[in-house]
Write a protein that holds these residues in place. Structure first.
Motif: not given
Length: 368
Positions: A19, A225, A230, A232, A237, A242, A339, A341, A351-352
């Protein structure tokens, strides 16, 4: 990843690295990156996350509160750490641990200068927060002249950075508002920067800002995030991984007859003969009551099972009538295969909220 024999939150640092590199690829090589590691690094492990990010070359960190920054320093983190919401009672502790405070009001600026002068400091780094429309923290742009006049009266502090926070950078329907915020931020910069004989770090964009508003990257971007997998949006995504996977096991299997109930307040009543499994985690672990009553599903042996009835403090129950499984089998609540999310969305949240709610009593397992 290995099969678990208990409730565990696996923290995959390889996913974090993926990420980080993806988000780096979205900014200019000269643009700095700040990693947000507040709230135990979004519910994972702040020190482990920060150590890996330091090795990867991140330039800066941010936390919400002073104690979070202190914990990072005690964990060996050396990069600059911005405290986003410091309280004046902690200013000496901020200074003791070489943290940089976000100064967001006349009161906090006066209080920090008073502390810095008492300690006979020279040019201690601070960041100024400009309120451009989120209306949460920050100086109004109209206060820019007051800020520079006040700072000109002391040698105790220096403006290390000037920033703001976008309210809806992920929402295409709010592009006009985001552009309005960007213009507000520019207006404040235009008033402050000419009165300084040095160049503070300008930073505005969050994860969605990085992806959607490259014209507003300035000197540094902030990502929270996104680091944890994630973006958004469904499209972004897919480009991220993750970092956290929440796993548990089946503690016990029950055969519920038609008409019988399951859990507190008889939250589930069987309309037919039903096979259920009890899992050893509940709302004290961060899987709140909103996820019960068949709103969300977990993954067992590649199949989905609904959470039924009311989530208990330390346990929850699921419907496994159509699933071939046994006591001791692994259950995945969210992660790469399922997920967070989606899990959160099905219960009407984000998800936050889900990932930052995972209790510290859940064992963390770091995977490299």
């Amino acid at each position: 990843m290995s099969q678990t024999s208990e409730t565990v939150l696996e923290i995959n640092l390889s996913a974090l690295e993926h990420n980080y590199k993806y988000l780096r690829s979205q900014i200019a090589p000269t643009t700095k990156m700040l990693g947000v590691v507040k709230a135990f690094a979004y519910g994972s492990d702040a020190v482990a996350i920060a150590k890996r990010l330091e090795k990867l070359g991140i330039n800066y960190f941010a936390v919400a509160y002073t104690q979070e920054g202190v914990s990072l320093r005690k964990g060996g983190i050396e990069k600059p750490i911005l405290v986003l919401h410091p309280q004046s009672t902690n200013f000496e502790e901020v200074i003791e641990h070489n943290l940089f405070p976000n100064i967001y009001s006349k009161y906090t600026l006066g209080a920090f200068i008073k502390t810095a002068e008492k300690l006979q400091l020279k040019k201690y780094p601070i960041h100024l927060k400009i309120n451009t429309g989120l209306n949460r923290l920050g100086f109004d742009p109209e206060e820019a002249n007051w800020i520079t006049d006040r700072i000109a009266q002391t040698e105790s502090v220096k403006i290390e950075g000037i920033f703001s926070h976008l309210a809806a950078s992920e929402d295409k329907a709010e592009r006009d508002f985001t552009k309005y915020q960007i213009e507000n931020y520019k207006s404040a910069l235009d008033q402050i920067l000419p009165k300084l004989d040095y160049k503070p770090i300008r930073h505005l964009c969050n994860t969605s800002g990085i992806l959607n508003y490259p014209e507003a990257h300035y000197d540094m971007v902030r990502t929270g995030i996104g680091l944890y997998g994630f973006g958004n949006s469904a499209e972004e995504d897919q480009k991220l991984q993750p970092v956290a996977t929440l796993k548990t096991i089946i503690s016990q299997i029950h055969h519920i007859k038609k008409g019988e109930s399951v859990g507190y307040n008889r939250g589930f009543k069987a309309e037919k003969d039903t096979k259920t499994a009890t899992l050893p985690l509940g709302h004290a672990d961060g899987i709140n009551r909103i996820y019960g009553k068949q709103k969300t599903k977990v993954l067992i042996n590649g199949q989905l099972a609904s959470i039924i009835g009311n989530v208990c403090m330390d346990m929850l129950m699921i419907d496994i009538s159509e699933i071939d499984c046994e006591e001791g089998d692994e259950v995945i609540l969210f992660g790469k295969e399922k997920s967070a999310e989606e899990f959160a969305h099905n219960a009407g949240t984000i998800s936050y909220e889900l990932i930052t709610s995972i209790s510290q009593r859940v064992k963390r397992k770091i995977i490299n």
